[in-house]
Motif scaffolding. Structure first.
Motif, PDB file in Angstrom:
ATOM      1  N   ALA A   1       0.821  -1.016   0.036  1.00  0.00           N
ATOM      2  CA  ALA A   1      -0.152  -0.147   0.039  1.00  0.00           C
ATOM      3  C   ALA A   1       1.052   1.311   0.013  1.00  0.00           C
ATOM      4  CB  ALA A   1      -0.761  -0.052   1.107  1.00  0.00           C
ATOM      5  N   ASP A   2       1.970   1.158   0.906  1.00  0.00           N
ATOM      6  CA  ASP A   2       2.682   2.397   1.070  1.00  0.00           C
ATOM      7  C   ASP A   2       3.201   2.886  -0.366  1.00  0.00           C
ATOM      8  OD1 ASP A   2       2.276   2.834   3.517  1.00  0.00           O
ATOM      9  OD2 ASP A   2       4.067   1.898   4.371  1.00  0.00           O
ATOM     10  N   GLN A   3       4.014   1.646  -1.009  1.00  0.00           N
ATOM     11  CA  GLN A   3       4.842   1.756  -2.331  1.00  0.00           C
ATOM     12  C   GLN A   3       3.777   2.480  -3.392  1.00  0.00           C
ATOM     13  OE1 GLN A   3       7.567  -1.502  -3.520  1.00  0.00           O
ATOM     14  NE2 GLN A   3       7.909  -1.687  -1.427  1.00  0.00           N
ATOM     15  N   VAL A   4       2.625   1.565  -3.395  1.00  0.00           N
ATOM     16  CA  VAL A   4       1.526   2.231  -4.629  1.00  0.00           C
ATOM     17  C   VAL A   4       1.144   3.458  -4.271  1.00  0.00           C
ATOM     18  CG1 VAL A   4      -0.788   1.730  -5.259  1.00  0.00           C
ATOM     19  CG2 VAL A   4       0.846  -0.307  -4.962  1.00  0.00           C
ATOM     20  N   MET A   5       0.794   3.824  -3.204  1.00  0.00           N
ATOM     21  CA  MET A   5       0.184   5.213  -2.923  1.00  0.00           C
ATOM     22  C   MET A   5       1.374   6.198  -3.102  1.00  0.00           C
ATOM     23  SD  MET A   5      -2.508   4.882   0.027  1.00  0.00           S
ATOM     24  CE  MET A   5      -1.381   4.125   1.193  1.00  0.00           C
ATOM     25  N   LEU A   6       2.820   6.008  -3.021  1.00  0.00           N
ATOM     26  CA  LEU A   6       3.822   7.012  -3.361  1.00  0.00           C
ATOM     27  C   LEU A   6       3.450   7.569  -4.981  1.00  0.00           C
ATOM     28  CD1 LEU A   6       6.986   5.511  -2.150  1.00  0.00           C
ATOM     29  CD2 LEU A   6       5.719   7.649  -1.330  1.00  0.00           C
ATOM     30  N   HIS A   7       2.772   6.768  -5.620  1.00  0.00           N
ATOM     31  CA  HIS A   7       2.586   7.108  -7.217  1.00  0.00           C
ATOM     32  C   HIS A   7       1.172   7.906  -7.256  1.00  0.00           C
ATOM     33  CE1 HIS A   7       5.815   4.668  -9.012  1.00  0.00           C
ATOM     34  NE2 HIS A   7       5.565   4.050  -7.813  1.00  0.00           N
ATOM     35  N   GLN A   8       0.546   7.693  -6.218  1.00  0.00           N
ATOM     36  CA  GLN A   8      -1.112   8.566  -6.242  1.00  0.00           C
ATOM     37  C   GLN A   8      -1.927   8.049  -7.340  1.00  0.00           C
ATOM     38  OE1 GLN A   8      -1.281  12.445  -4.890  1.00  0.00           O
ATOM     39  NE2 GLN A   8       0.866  12.494  -4.356  1.00  0.00           N
ATOM     40  N   PRO A   9      -1.988   6.793  -7.872  1.00  0.00           N
ATOM     41  CA  PRO A   9      -2.575   6.409  -9.053  1.00  0.00           C
ATOM     42  C   PRO A   9      -3.964   6.421  -8.544  1.00  0.00           C
ATOM     43  CG  PRO A   9      -2.086   4.208  -7.727  1.00  0.00           C
ATOM     44  CD  PRO A   9      -1.387   5.686  -6.797  1.00  0.00           C
ATOM     45  N   ASP A  10      -4.740   6.595  -9.902  1.00  0.00           N
ATOM     46  CA  ASP A  10      -6.349   6.496 -10.036  1.00  0.00           C
ATOM     47  C   ASP A  10      -6.728   5.002 -10.245  1.00  0.00           C
ATOM     48  OD1 ASP A  10      -6.692   9.160  -9.552  1.00  0.00           O
ATOM     49  OD2 ASP A  10      -6.180   9.351 -11.597  1.00  0.00           O
ATOM     50  N   ALA A  11      -5.730   4.350 -10.841  1.00  0.00           N
ATOM     51  CA  ALA A  11      -6.156   3.033 -11.262  1.00  0.00           C
ATOM     52  C   ALA A  11      -5.005   2.195 -11.549  1.00  0.00           C
ATOM     53  CB  ALA A  11      -6.798   2.881 -12.606  1.00  0.00           C
ATOM     54  N   LEU A  12      -4.927   0.758 -11.347  1.00  0.00           N
ATOM     55  CA  LEU A  12      -3.819  -0.051 -11.707  1.00  0.00           C
ATOM     56  C   LEU A  12      -4.082  -0.947 -12.791  1.00  0.00           C
ATOM     57  CD1 LEU A  12      -3.687  -1.352  -7.829  1.00  0.00           C
ATOM     58  CD2 LEU A  12      -2.589   0.680  -8.746  1.00  0.00           C
TER      59      LEU A  12
END
Length: 327
Positions: free
Chosen positions: A108-119
């Motif tokens: 979660a921490d690594q993903v949220m660094l990118h502030q994405p709207d979708a994956l």
């Protein structure tokens, strides 16, 4: 008709600001993990429509690749796929970023660094890793992978495995082995099913040892070489090998050269993916072609659509290169 759940309703239930709820639902940073999970749980309990986060609100997409694929052998397949996504994102004014992850990461921490709207997730992911990504409640599409209740885009791996094996049968080969690193990956398992389908239709029964699955090791190439050497030392070694991807097929060609086996006179080899180096090898490699850039474009199209979770299959074709075709 039930009243739609609003962000302010969730905020009131959790005792946080509407901005905190928005960040939690969009997977954006600035919240403690405990708070984020509490907000998402409240949203689920109240029946919030997570589909409202989709489509026209998608401005930032994160491309996720398992760390086991972020290596030299795998990138000739995944790089064109990524470029297909990037081209489509650029046309739509969407920002694209890249992250490789693996088990044990603070996902979660690594993903949220990118502030994405979708994956967009490409290639193999353990079910546990996918479950962590699903907890983020972001729109997500899989490509070169399948999982229950998630939208996905795949090449027709079963048909590809069938075409490769049928080609070897039509060339008069009767001892056809299948070489792979694992059957845990959805795509590889489908290719193996295509291999078995072609053999069944031809009424050919292969000994169990002809299905050579490499032992799980950190060094996949070393493990594949071990499985390949076991094939070559059988009392009746195969006269053809269908390798689960081109990188492995090229490894087979190297091993054949070291053993002074002529391809295709002594043994035939077929790969899968049609990566760029397949046409440059000596001999050139017969393979199953996957339109990798289209695979990426279709993944983004599916992500931006409002369709219910489904599987899209893209056609594949056999590419026969004369010097590697059986004579």
């Amino acid at each position: 008709m039930a009243k739609a759940v609003r962000i302010r309703d969730i905020a009131a239930a959790c005792g946080v600001s509407p901005g905190a709820v928005s960040r939690a639902l969009k997977g954006q940073p600035g919240l403690r993990e405990e708070t984020r999970l509490r907000i998402i749980a409240a949203a689920e309990q109240q029946g919030y429509d997570f589909g409202r986060l989709r489509s026209d609100k998608i401005k930032r997409v994160l491309f996720l690749l398992h760390r086991q694929h972020n290596i030299r052998r795998a990138m000739p397949f995944y790089s064109p796929l990524f470029l297909g996504i990037e081209s489509s994102c650029r046309d739509r004014g969407i920002a694209l970023s890249f992250l490789s992850i693996g088990p044990g990461d603070a996902v979660a921490d690594q993903v949220m660094l990118h502030q994405p709207d979708a994956l967009i997730c490409a290639g193999f992911f353990e079910p546990e890793l996918l479950a962590l990504l699903e907890q983020l409640k972001l729109p997500m599409v899989l490509t070169d992978l399948w999982a229950p209740a998630l939208p996905c885009v795949n090449p027709d791996n079963l048909q590809g495995g069938y075409l490769a094996t049928r080609h070897l049968i039509e060339q008069g080969r009767s001892r056809i082995a299948f070489l792979a690193s694992t059957l845990a990956h959805y795509s590889i398992h489908q290719r193996e099913k295509g291999y078995r389908k072609a053999l069944y239709e031809a009424k050919l029964l292969m000994p169990p040892e002809y299905e050579a699955i490499a032992l799980p090791q950190l060094d996949t190439e070393h493990s594949l070489l071990q499985a390949l050497n076991e094939l070559f030392t059988l009392p009746e070694p195969p006269d053809a090998i269908f390798a689960y991807n081109d990188a492995t097929a090229l490894l087979v060609l190297q091993c054949c050269a070291q053993r002074r086996l002529r391809v295709p006179e002594d043994i035939a080899v077929v790969g899968f993916d049609d990566i760029e180096t397949a046409a440059w090898s000596q001999p050139p490699l017969t393979t199953v072609a996957v339109d990798k850039e289209r695979l990426g474009r279709e993944a983004l199209n599916l992500l931006l659509s409002n369709e219910p979770p489904s599987m899209r299959l893209l056609p594949v074709e056999l590419v026969i290169r004369e010097s590697s075709a059986c004579r």
